[in-house]
Design a protein around this motif. Structure first.
Motif, PDB file in Angstrom:
ATOM      1  N   ALA A 279       3.518 -16.190   1.230  1.00  0.00           N
ATOM      2  CA  ALA A 279       2.035 -15.425   1.746  1.00  0.00           C
ATOM      3  C   ALA A 279       2.125 -14.058   1.700  1.00  0.00           C
ATOM      4  CB  ALA A 279       1.786 -16.058   2.907  1.00  0.00           C
ATOM      5  N   GLY A 280       3.258 -13.457   2.293  1.00  0.00           N
ATOM      6  CA  GLY A 280       3.348 -12.031   2.100  1.00  0.00           C
ATOM      7  C   GLY A 280       3.623 -11.416   0.756  1.00  0.00           C
ATOM      8  N   LEU A 281       4.351 -12.238   0.213  1.00  0.00           N
ATOM      9  CA  LEU A 281       4.619 -11.925  -1.352  1.00  0.00           C
ATOM     10  C   LEU A 281       3.389 -11.799  -2.144  1.00  0.00           C
ATOM     11  CD1 LEU A 281       8.128 -13.115  -2.202  1.00  0.00           C
ATOM     12  CD2 LEU A 281       7.497 -10.620  -2.308  1.00  0.00           C
ATOM     13  N   LEU A 282       2.668 -12.781  -2.109  1.00  0.00           N
ATOM     14  CA  LEU A 282       1.440 -13.055  -2.721  1.00  0.00           C
ATOM     15  C   LEU A 282       0.502 -11.856  -2.297  1.00  0.00           C
ATOM     16  CD1 LEU A 282       0.836 -17.122  -2.571  1.00  0.00           C
ATOM     17  CD2 LEU A 282       1.347 -15.524  -4.695  1.00  0.00           C
ATOM     18  N   ALA A 283       0.502 -11.487  -1.089  1.00  0.00           N
ATOM     19  CA  ALA A 283      -0.544 -10.490  -0.568  1.00  0.00           C
ATOM     20  C   ALA A 283      -0.013  -8.982  -1.254  1.00  0.00           C
ATOM     21  CB  ALA A 283      -0.526 -10.176   0.849  1.00  0.00           C
ATOM     22  N   ALA A 284       1.240  -8.847  -1.248  1.00  0.00           N
ATOM     23  CA  ALA A 284       1.817  -7.728  -1.941  1.00  0.00           C
ATOM     24  C   ALA A 284       1.644  -7.561  -3.516  1.00  0.00           C
ATOM     25  CB  ALA A 284       3.261  -7.458  -1.691  1.00  0.00           C
ATOM     26  N   ALA A 285       1.731  -8.720  -4.157  1.00  0.00           N
ATOM     27  CA  ALA A 285       1.453  -8.869  -5.640  1.00  0.00           C
ATOM     28  C   ALA A 285       0.025  -8.689  -5.840  1.00  0.00           C
ATOM     29  CB  ALA A 285       2.220 -10.196  -6.086  1.00  0.00           C
ATOM     30  N   ALA A 286      -0.824  -9.106  -4.947  1.00  0.00           N
ATOM     31  CA  ALA A 286      -2.193  -8.779  -5.182  1.00  0.00           C
ATOM     32  C   ALA A 286      -2.452  -7.436  -5.321  1.00  0.00           C
ATOM     33  CB  ALA A 286      -3.214  -9.473  -4.137  1.00  0.00           C
TER      34      ALA A 286
ATOM     35  N   LEU B 218       0.735  -1.265  -0.087  1.00  0.00           N
ATOM     36  CA  LEU B 218      -0.171  -0.054  -0.049  1.00  0.00           C
ATOM     37  C   LEU B 218       0.816   1.278   0.009  1.00  0.00           C
ATOM     38  CD1 LEU B 218      -2.785  -1.122   2.465  1.00  0.00           C
ATOM     39  CD2 LEU B 218      -2.918  -0.900  -0.062  1.00  0.00           C
ATOM     40  N   ALA B 219       2.150   1.217   0.686  1.00  0.00           N
ATOM     41  CA  ALA B 219       2.816   2.341   0.685  1.00  0.00           C
ATOM     42  C   ALA B 219       3.564   2.493  -0.782  1.00  0.00           C
ATOM     43  CB  ALA B 219       4.210   2.053   1.873  1.00  0.00           C
ATOM     44  N   THR B 220       3.663   1.425  -1.368  1.00  0.00           N
ATOM     45  CA  THR B 220       4.433   1.630  -2.662  1.00  0.00           C
ATOM     46  C   THR B 220       3.352   2.251  -3.612  1.00  0.00           C
ATOM     47  OG1 THR B 220       5.578  -0.331  -2.269  1.00  0.00           O
ATOM     48  CG2 THR B 220       5.354   0.195  -4.760  1.00  0.00           C
ATOM     49  N   VAL B 221       2.033   1.793  -3.532  1.00  0.00           N
ATOM     50  CA  VAL B 221       0.904   2.568  -4.484  1.00  0.00           C
ATOM     51  C   VAL B 221       0.840   3.942  -4.101  1.00  0.00           C
ATOM     52  CG1 VAL B 221       0.011   0.257  -5.318  1.00  0.00           C
ATOM     53  CG2 VAL B 221      -0.848   1.416  -3.399  1.00  0.00           C
ATOM     54  N   THR B 222       1.354   4.568  -2.807  1.00  0.00           N
ATOM     55  CA  THR B 222       1.298   5.778  -2.495  1.00  0.00           C
ATOM     56  C   THR B 222       2.564   6.469  -2.945  1.00  0.00           C
ATOM     57  OG1 THR B 222       0.063   5.028  -0.709  1.00  0.00           O
ATOM     58  CG2 THR B 222       1.154   7.439  -0.556  1.00  0.00           C
ATOM     59  N   ARG B 223       3.784   5.877  -2.733  1.00  0.00           N
ATOM     60  CA  ARG B 223       5.100   6.277  -3.224  1.00  0.00           C
ATOM     61  C   ARG B 223       5.896   5.119  -3.621  1.00  0.00           C
ATOM     62  NH1 ARG B 223       8.586   9.833   0.340  1.00  0.00           N
ATOM     63  NH2 ARG B 223       9.871   9.768  -1.744  1.00  0.00           N
ATOM     64  N   THR B 224       6.420   5.325  -5.035  1.00  0.00           N
ATOM     65  CA  THR B 224       6.870   4.113  -5.484  1.00  0.00           C
ATOM     66  C   THR B 224       8.196   3.844  -5.129  1.00  0.00           C
ATOM     67  OG1 THR B 224       7.888   5.406  -7.293  1.00  0.00           O
ATOM     68  CG2 THR B 224       5.993   4.197  -7.984  1.00  0.00           C
ATOM     69  N   ILE B 225       8.666   4.805  -4.222  1.00  0.00           N
ATOM     70  CA  ILE B 225       9.817   4.280  -3.308  1.00  0.00           C
ATOM     71  C   ILE B 225       9.638   3.195  -2.363  1.00  0.00           C
ATOM     72  CG2 ILE B 225       9.721   5.833  -1.292  1.00  0.00           C
ATOM     73  CD1 ILE B 225      12.802   5.444  -3.345  1.00  0.00           C
ATOM     74  N   GLY B 226       8.665   2.783  -2.260  1.00  0.00           N
ATOM     75  CA  GLY B 226       8.223   1.982  -1.308  1.00  0.00           C
ATOM     76  C   GLY B 226       8.577   0.510  -1.670  1.00  0.00           C
ATOM     77  N   LEU B 227       8.588   0.273  -3.105  1.00  0.00           N
ATOM     78  CA  LEU B 227       8.939  -1.129  -3.555  1.00  0.00           C
ATOM     79  C   LEU B 227      10.221  -1.723  -3.295  1.00  0.00           C
ATOM     80  CD1 LEU B 227       7.840  -3.281  -5.467  1.00  0.00           C
ATOM     81  CD2 LEU B 227       8.967  -1.840  -7.467  1.00  0.00           C
TER      82      LEU B 227
ATOM     83  N   LEU C 273      -0.172  -4.658  -5.556  1.00  0.00           N
ATOM     84  CA  LEU C 273       0.311  -3.998  -6.900  1.00  0.00           C
ATOM     85  C   LEU C 273      -0.072  -4.498  -8.299  1.00  0.00           C
ATOM     86  CD1 LEU C 273       4.168  -4.524  -5.428  1.00  0.00           C
ATOM     87  CD2 LEU C 273       2.641  -2.571  -5.275  1.00  0.00           C
ATOM     88  N   GLY C 274      -0.414  -5.909  -8.224  1.00  0.00           N
ATOM     89  CA  GLY C 274      -1.018  -6.234  -9.602  1.00  0.00           C
ATOM     90  C   GLY C 274      -2.389  -5.627  -9.873  1.00  0.00           C
TER      91      GLY C 274
END
Length: 465
Positions: A188-195, A160-169, A197-198
């Protein structure tokens, strides 16, 4: 713990509340940052992704739109600022042996720095981004070894921080490397993050026909223009039109200045800027790194530097007066007045109200964290990592990433330095108050028998608790 053991923090918290009350009373309903604030507001009103930057903050504004009040947005952001400081304090009391006054001292820069308060009062994405990142770090460090659901929640917050500022990636990768939770929790965490971002990329595609997060290659190109040497680069003729000529400008000026060669690039400027930046970095990698590092060191100067101009003091201050909205400031075909009126039913032009604004401005002269103090705080955190106090590593690495990357890939700006402060203070507190333990990515059971491993793990948890 008894309430009395928190009395120092509660006193500092009360002072932080007073500062924020002065901001709410003295600058109504909020402060605005050129056209950027209005682009976020326009996107929030129409609920559409922005082409030039991620729109997580616009979704935040949309979620608060039923309140029909920009003052309410500022109040919510001030509450988030107080929550950031509370996370720093609570985590240090839980994970270290610092006394209450020591943990309160670590949280004080967040509560009492006038530039932190100003950022909270600004209609911009930086405060929300900081709150999401600090919340993720708090979850990851609340226990010596985070539970799988904690890792999932933390990576979700970083997405969610990444879709606020891309520096979060890059922070997602840093979190996985330095707080390794095991393969199942990491997956599991990566899948949640990917959901997250995707899903955002699909939303972006619905508006612009391509998958992305929003952003412009011209920011990186403008950064390379401060050091690019076309004699060394030998660009093809198509890219040579973007070569710098005449006196060097500050990086952001290459995007907007009429003298910039990008003004001659035509409709294909995005592609050409991206290819030029890539070539400059590949041909001059040392210059690229040294230029970014040089600008990042401005964060440690005694006086805050206005960038791109060379003088001291910051653009992010509580002003003595505010110009009325200009019809030239517009987004999506609506002026600033029209946008703010659509959000709250009346113009959101900032009104400076005395005596509250005057009191806050008087405090502003001294009430902020000087650059050398920030450097000392970062060195304390680094010293803790060197002493194997590994709990300090994650927030310190986050702080270093957020300090170094913006001037490396875009430009130096004190607005990008403020989010570093709570993470640096947290790392310093963990460095001073925790014990040396094995690194989190090494299982004690791997080096000894299973029974011994379980006992040692218990000892390590108790020592770091």
């Amino acid at each position: 713990m008894k309430l009395r053991s928190h009395r120092v923090f509660l006193l500092v918290l009360a002072l932080g509340v007073v500062l924020r009350a002065l901001a709410v009373l003295g600058y109504r309903p909020a402060l605005w940052f050129w056209a950027d604030s209005f682009a976020y507001l326009s996107s929030g009103l129409d609920l559409r992704p922005l082409e030039s930057r991620p729109s997580g903050y616009s979704v935040f504004l949309w979620a608060l739109s039923p309140l029909h009040s920009l003052a309410a947005v500022a109040v919510v952001q001030h509450l988030l600022g107080l929550a950031i400081a509370t996370c720093v304090y609570a985590l240090l009391r839980r994970r270290t042996r610092l006394p209450g006054w020591g943990a309160a001292l670590a949280a004080a820069p967040v509560l009492l720095d006038v530039h932190q308060v100003q950022l909270e009062h600004l209609v911009m994405a930086d405060l929300l981004f900081t709150a999401l990142v600090v919340a993720a770090v708090t979850l990851l460090l609340w226990r010596p070894r985070p539970a799988p659901w904690t890792v999932l929640a933390a990576l979700l917050l970083l997405a969610l921080a990444t879709v606020t500022r891309t520096i979060g990636l890059p922070l997602i990768a840093v979190a996985l490397l330095l707080a390794w939770p095991g393969w199942r929790a990491a997956l599991a965490g990566l899948l949640a993050a990917a959901a997250v971002l995707g899903g955002y990329a699909v939303w972006f595609h619905s508006a612009y026909g391509s998958y992305g997060m929003g952003g412009s290659s011209m920011w990186l190109w403008s950064r390379t223009m401060t050091f690019a040497d076309c004699g060394t680069m030998r660009p093809p003729r198509e890219l040579a039109v973007l070569c710098p000529s005449g006196p060097r400008l500050a990086a952001p000026a290459y995007i907007w200045d009429a003298r910039s060669p990008i003004q001659k690039a035509g409709a294909d400027r995005e592609r050409l800027a991206g290819e030029f930046a890539s070539l400059a970095i590949r041909r001059q990698p040392v210059d690229f790194l040294l230029t970014g590092l040089h600008d990042a060191l401005w964060a440690f100067e005694w006086d805050r530097r206005v960038y791109p101009s060379p003088g001291p003091q910051s653009a992010y201050v509580f002003p003595a007066s505010v110009k009325p909205f200009s019809p030239k400031v517009a987004s999506a075909g609506r002026t600033a007045t029209q946008l703010t009126a659509a959000y709250q039913g009346s113009s959101g032009a900032t009104q400076v109200v005395q005596p509250y604004a005057g009191w806050l401005r008087a405090y502003q002269e001294v009430g902020f964290l000087r650059g050398p103090l920030l450097a000392a705080i970062l060195l304390i955190g680094l010293g803790g990592v060197a002493a194997r106090r590994w709990a300090a590593l994650l927030p310190w690495a986050f702080a270093a990433t957020l300090l170094l990357l913006p001037p490396l890939i875009a430009a130096f700006d004190h607005r990008y330095v403020v989010p570093v402060v709570p993470l640096a203070c947290l790392a310093a507190g963990l460095a001073l108050g925790s014990r040396a333990v094995p690194p989190p990515w090494r299982s004690a059971a791997a080096d000894v028998q299973p029974d011994q491993g379980r006992k040692l793990t218990a000892v390590h948890r108790a020592a770091d608790a």
